[in-house]
Design a protein around this motif. Structure first.
Motif, PDB file in Angstrom:
ATOM      1  N   MET A   1       0.993  -1.227  -0.401  1.00  0.00           N
ATOM      2  CA  MET A   1      -0.361  -0.077   0.594  1.00  0.00           C
ATOM      3  C   MET A   1       1.016   1.006  -0.233  1.00  0.00           C
ATOM      4  N   ASP A   2       0.918   2.276  -0.856  1.00  0.00           N
ATOM      5  CA  ASP A   2       1.585   3.580  -0.897  1.00  0.00           C
ATOM      6  C   ASP A   2       1.565   4.344   0.536  1.00  0.00           C
ATOM      7  N   SER A   3       2.334   4.923   0.531  1.00  0.00           N
ATOM      8  CA  SER A   3       1.923   6.427   1.809  1.00  0.00           C
ATOM      9  C   SER A   3       1.959   7.443   1.209  1.00  0.00           C
ATOM     10  N   PHE A   4       0.642   8.188   2.131  1.00  0.00           N
ATOM     11  CA  PHE A   4       0.160   9.728   1.562  1.00  0.00           C
ATOM     12  C   PHE A   4       0.772  10.782   2.111  1.00  0.00           C
ATOM     13  N   ASP A   5       0.728  11.809   1.827  1.00  0.00           N
ATOM     14  CA  ASP A   5       1.168  13.118   2.898  1.00  0.00           C
ATOM     15  C   ASP A   5       0.416  13.002   3.896  1.00  0.00           C
ATOM     16  N   LEU A   6      -1.032  12.944   3.556  1.00  0.00           N
ATOM     17  CA  LEU A   6      -2.018  13.190   4.802  1.00  0.00           C
ATOM     18  C   LEU A   6      -3.235  11.668   4.560  1.00  0.00           C
ATOM     19  N   GLY A 117       0.531   7.770  11.896  1.00  0.00           N
ATOM     20  CA  GLY A 117       1.238   7.704  10.818  1.00  0.00           C
ATOM     21  C   GLY A 117       0.285   6.018   9.907  1.00  0.00           C
ATOM     22  N   ARG A 118      -0.510   5.869  11.201  1.00  0.00           N
ATOM     23  CA  ARG A 118      -1.124   4.134  10.812  1.00  0.00           C
ATOM     24  C   ARG A 118      -2.787   4.236  10.621  1.00  0.00           C
ATOM     25  N   VAL A 119      -3.155   3.840   9.959  1.00  0.00           N
ATOM     26  CA  VAL A 119      -5.042   3.812  10.760  1.00  0.00           C
ATOM     27  C   VAL A 119      -5.212   3.087   9.477  1.00  0.00           C
ATOM     28  N   SER A 120      -6.470   1.880  10.132  1.00  0.00           N
ATOM     29  CA  SER A 120      -6.667   0.740   9.443  1.00  0.00           C
ATOM     30  C   SER A 120      -7.863   1.030   8.541  1.00  0.00           C
ATOM     31  N   ALA A 121      -8.388   1.143   7.751  1.00  0.00           N
ATOM     32  CA  ALA A 121      -9.501   1.513   6.436  1.00  0.00           C
ATOM     33  C   ALA A 121     -10.134   0.068   6.038  1.00  0.00           C
ATOM     34  N   GLY A 122     -10.761  -0.310   7.108  1.00  0.00           N
ATOM     35  CA  GLY A 122     -10.811  -2.078   6.887  1.00  0.00           C
ATOM     36  C   GLY A 122      -9.996  -2.753   6.918  1.00  0.00           C
ATOM     37  N   GLU A 123     -10.058  -3.807   6.257  1.00  0.00           N
ATOM     38  CA  GLU A 123      -8.720  -4.777   6.134  1.00  0.00           C
ATOM     39  C   GLU A 123      -7.709  -4.285   5.752  1.00  0.00           C
ATOM     40  N   LEU A 124      -7.537  -3.285   4.974  1.00  0.00           N
ATOM     41  CA  LEU A 124      -6.607  -2.608   4.599  1.00  0.00           C
ATOM     42  C   LEU A 124      -5.605  -1.532   5.806  1.00  0.00           C
ATOM     43  N   LYS A 129       2.775  10.540   5.766  1.00  0.00           N
ATOM     44  CA  LYS A 129       2.900  11.333   7.300  1.00  0.00           C
ATOM     45  C   LYS A 129       2.256  11.979   8.220  1.00  0.00           C
ATOM     46  N   ARG A 130       0.766  12.381   8.065  1.00  0.00           N
ATOM     47  CA  ARG A 130      -0.438  12.921   9.405  1.00  0.00           C
ATOM     48  C   ARG A 130      -1.495  12.324   8.818  1.00  0.00           C
ATOM     49  N   ILE A 131      -2.530  12.654  10.659  1.00  0.00           N
ATOM     50  CA  ILE A 131      -3.639  12.059  10.170  1.00  0.00           C
ATOM     51  C   ILE A 131      -4.127  13.177  10.592  1.00  0.00           C
ATOM     52  N   LEU A 132      -5.477  13.029   9.478  1.00  0.00           N
ATOM     53  CA  LEU A 132      -5.869  14.211   9.835  1.00  0.00           C
ATOM     54  C   LEU A 132      -7.578  13.995  10.711  1.00  0.00           C
ATOM     55  N   VAL A 133      -8.246  13.479  12.030  1.00  0.00           N
ATOM     56  CA  VAL A 133      -9.250  12.821  11.864  1.00  0.00           C
ATOM     57  C   VAL A 133     -10.614  14.308  12.027  1.00  0.00           C
ATOM     58  N   SER A 134     -11.805  13.832  12.066  1.00  0.00           N
ATOM     59  CA  SER A 134     -13.336  14.931  11.895  1.00  0.00           C
ATOM     60  C   SER A 134     -14.642  14.054  10.969  1.00  0.00           C
ATOM     61  N   PRO A 135     -14.624  13.627  12.515  1.00  0.00           N
ATOM     62  CA  PRO A 135     -15.471  12.029  12.353  1.00  0.00           C
ATOM     63  C   PRO A 135     -16.738  12.550  12.388  1.00  0.00           C
ATOM     64  N   GLY A 136     -17.274  14.139  12.667  1.00  0.00           N
ATOM     65  CA  GLY A 136     -18.711  14.998  13.384  1.00  0.00           C
ATOM     66  C   GLY A 136     -19.143  14.470  14.522  1.00  0.00           C
ATOM     67  N   GLY A 137     -20.265  14.334  14.648  1.00  0.00           N
ATOM     68  CA  GLY A 137     -21.552  14.328  15.597  1.00  0.00           C
ATOM     69  C   GLY A 137     -22.351  12.669  15.439  1.00  0.00           C
ATOM     70  N   ARG A 138     -22.544  12.970  16.884  1.00  0.00           N
ATOM     71  CA  ARG A 138     -24.057  11.832  16.470  1.00  0.00           C
ATOM     72  C   ARG A 138     -25.103  12.612  17.675  1.00  0.00           C
ATOM     73  N   VAL A 295      -1.365  13.244  20.123  1.00  0.00           N
ATOM     74  CA  VAL A 295      -0.337  12.192  19.037  1.00  0.00           C
ATOM     75  C   VAL A 295      -0.092  12.978  18.652  1.00  0.00           C
ATOM     76  N   PRO A 296       1.539  13.142  17.841  1.00  0.00           N
ATOM     77  CA  PRO A 296       2.299  13.937  17.271  1.00  0.00           C
ATOM     78  C   PRO A 296       1.411  13.246  16.183  1.00  0.00           C
ATOM     79  N   GLY A 297       1.406  14.162  15.242  1.00  0.00           N
ATOM     80  CA  GLY A 297       1.535  13.704  14.139  1.00  0.00           C
ATOM     81  C   GLY A 297      -0.413  13.431  13.380  1.00  0.00           C
ATOM     82  N   VAL A 298      -1.085  14.232  14.885  1.00  0.00           N
ATOM     83  CA  VAL A 298      -2.583  13.394  14.729  1.00  0.00           C
ATOM     84  C   VAL A 298      -3.998  14.715  14.542  1.00  0.00           C
ATOM     85  N   PHE A 299      -4.303  15.089  14.203  1.00  0.00           N
ATOM     86  CA  PHE A 299      -4.552  16.454  13.522  1.00  0.00           C
ATOM     87  C   PHE A 299      -6.468  15.914  13.764  1.00  0.00           C
TER      88      PHE A 299
END
Length: 462
Positions: A1-6, A117-124, A129-138, A295-299
């Motif tokens: 799997m390719d690595s991403f900038d974000l 720098g690591r995120v699971s997307a289902g089985e993948l 380099k960086r992760i940004l989360v915007s999960p919203g609300g319920r 956590v460094p690199g996680v926004f």
């Protein structure tokens, strides 16, 4: 799997804006979303609500003209829902095309942040380099016995379901969602009772706006009960009944259905690996000025970090954070986020109110114009309303604005830009407003600071 900038987790307004801005800046970007693109705003919130409110506005206008409008028993609510769905689907298709056009790698899966720098997307497994989360609300569900009975809805459930148009509805919560839904269902001919826990509607906004909104909703037929604490929801002959206490008084509010509009909470369940220690404050993700978490690199941006739960706030934060990642100086002023309520007429506010300025020890001058003499407002129904501008008492720099009038959500954008640019009253007076227009209310408020009026007679322009 390719690595991403974000790697962006969540394709609501904040995540989408961040992903597109990153791609435009040349970052190799991944976007992970398990549901439809657009998040709550597009699919279960802002857009479908406003589409239905547009239909309600037309119905209310027809009644004012003396035209016969069917009640909830005869109204083809399915046609209104179809129009709403058409708008949602069109915008959703446009969003998907935008993601594709910027070559953003889209992964339709449930995401979990495993660490820097690591995120699971289902089985993948995705790395970046960086992760940004915007999960919203319920929607939040207060611990009220009976809250899961059939016929009790959240705003998400109500907008997603194919429910019929109710003859009567009890709304728990008089915030933005509760007020908008009350305005909507009252216009559709439904008997609406609104129970609010605090002593006023939309308590996050200016008190005068809140009080004026309550008067307008009552005029539209909404029964409003303030300081009402609901202790139970139970079945009744008419559908459901909410048992409440308002001060010394106890009561029973009955309706065909109940809408719980008691706010929203961040959707953080299963977002982070259990071993990942993300600092939170009062249930929200703690971030620094760049929206970086502990956590460094996680926004994180949007509803997950607290503050006003608004789509445009999440978008601005997403863009701001990505620009800081790229070493740019963001242009947006995040201290000036406009807030709107899409009732009829609309409410809008940005910056400081006179009371807030007073608490901060800031001297102010205010100018207020009543919309009853605004020609455009009279033409379109003549409902009560006002425009109030707040200036620094010495420099006359615009500090804030509060509006109650048709198209307030459109007018507030220009005033937000003026406040962000630190424009003075003198500079704002230089522009000529068209006649007849709602924007003349702004000019009238500018003139009212020194006690004069630009109107030569009621209803006439400059």
């Amino acid at each position: 799997m390719d690595s991403f900038d974000l790697i962006v987790v969540g394709a609501g307004p904040g995540g989408l804006a961040a992903a597109v801005r990153a791609a435009r800046l040349g970052m190799k970007t991944a976007l992970v979303e398990s549901r439809e693109l657009g998040g709550t705003c597009l699919n279960r919130g802002c857009v479908p609500t406003k589409a239905l409110l547009r239909s309600a506005e037309i119905l209310r206008g027809a009644r004012e003209l003396g035209l016969s409008v069917p009640g909830p028993e005869e109204l083809d609510f399915g046609a209104l829902r179809a129009k709403k769905d058409e708008a949602v689907e069109r915008l959703r298709a446009g969003t998907e095309a935008l993601v594709k056009s910027w070559k953003i790698s889209l992964f339709r899966a449930e995401a979990r942040v495993l660490g820097s720098g690591r995120v699971s997307a289902g089985e993948l497994l995705l790395t970046g380099k960086r992760i940004l989360v915007s999960p919203g609300g319920r929607p939040a569900l207060p611990p009220i016995p009976g809250i899961k009975l059939p016929g009790v809805y959240t705003s998400d459930g109500l907008l997603e379901s194919g429910s019929p148009l109710f003859q009567s509805l009890v709304i728990l919560g008089g915030g933005v969602v509760g007020a908008e839904m009350a305005s909507l269902y009252a216009a559709l001919g439904c008997r609406v009772t609104l129970l609010e826990l605090t002593d006023r509607l939309v308590p996050s906004m200016d008190r005068e706006l809140s009080q004026s909104l309550a008067q307008l909703l009552k005029k539209q037929g909404v029964q409003i009960i303030l300081s009402a604490k609901v202790s139970e929801i139970r079945k009744s002959d008419g559908g459901l009944a909410c048992v409440y206490a308002a001060g010394e008084r106890e009561g029973l509010a009955e309706g065909s259905a109940v809408l719980v509009a008691a706010g929203r909470r961040p959707a953080l369940d299963r977002l982070f690996d259990p071993g990942l220690e993300i600092k939170t404050e009062k249930g929200y993700i703690a971030v620094n000025g760049d929206f970086e978490t502990s956590v460094p690199g996680v926004f994180a941006v949007g509803d997950a970090v607290g503050g006003m739960q608004l789509a445009h706030k999440a978008e601005a934060e997403g863009v701001f954070s990505v620009e800081r990642m790229a070493g740019l100086a963001p242009e947006a002023d995040l201290s000036l986020i406009p807030s709107c309520v899409y009732t009829e007429p609309e409410l809008a506010s940005v910056g400081l109110t006179p009371d807030e300025a007073k608490l901060r020890g800031i001297p102010v001058k205010t100018g207020k114009s009543l919309m009853t003499s605004n020609a455009r407002n009279v033409i379109e129904g003549g409902q009560r309303g006002f425009v109030r501008l707040v200036f620094h008492g010495e420099t006359e720099v615009l500090l804030g604005a509060q509006l109650l009038c048709p198209k307030a959500s459109e007018l507030i954008g220009g005033l937000t830009a003026a406040a962000a640019a630190k424009m003075t009253r003198t500079q704002l007076l230089k522009g000529v407003r068209p006649h007849p227009s709602f924007s003349e209310g702004i000019f009238e408020a500018l003139a009212a600071v020194d006690g004069r009026s630009v109107h030569t007679s009621p209803g006439l322009g400059r």
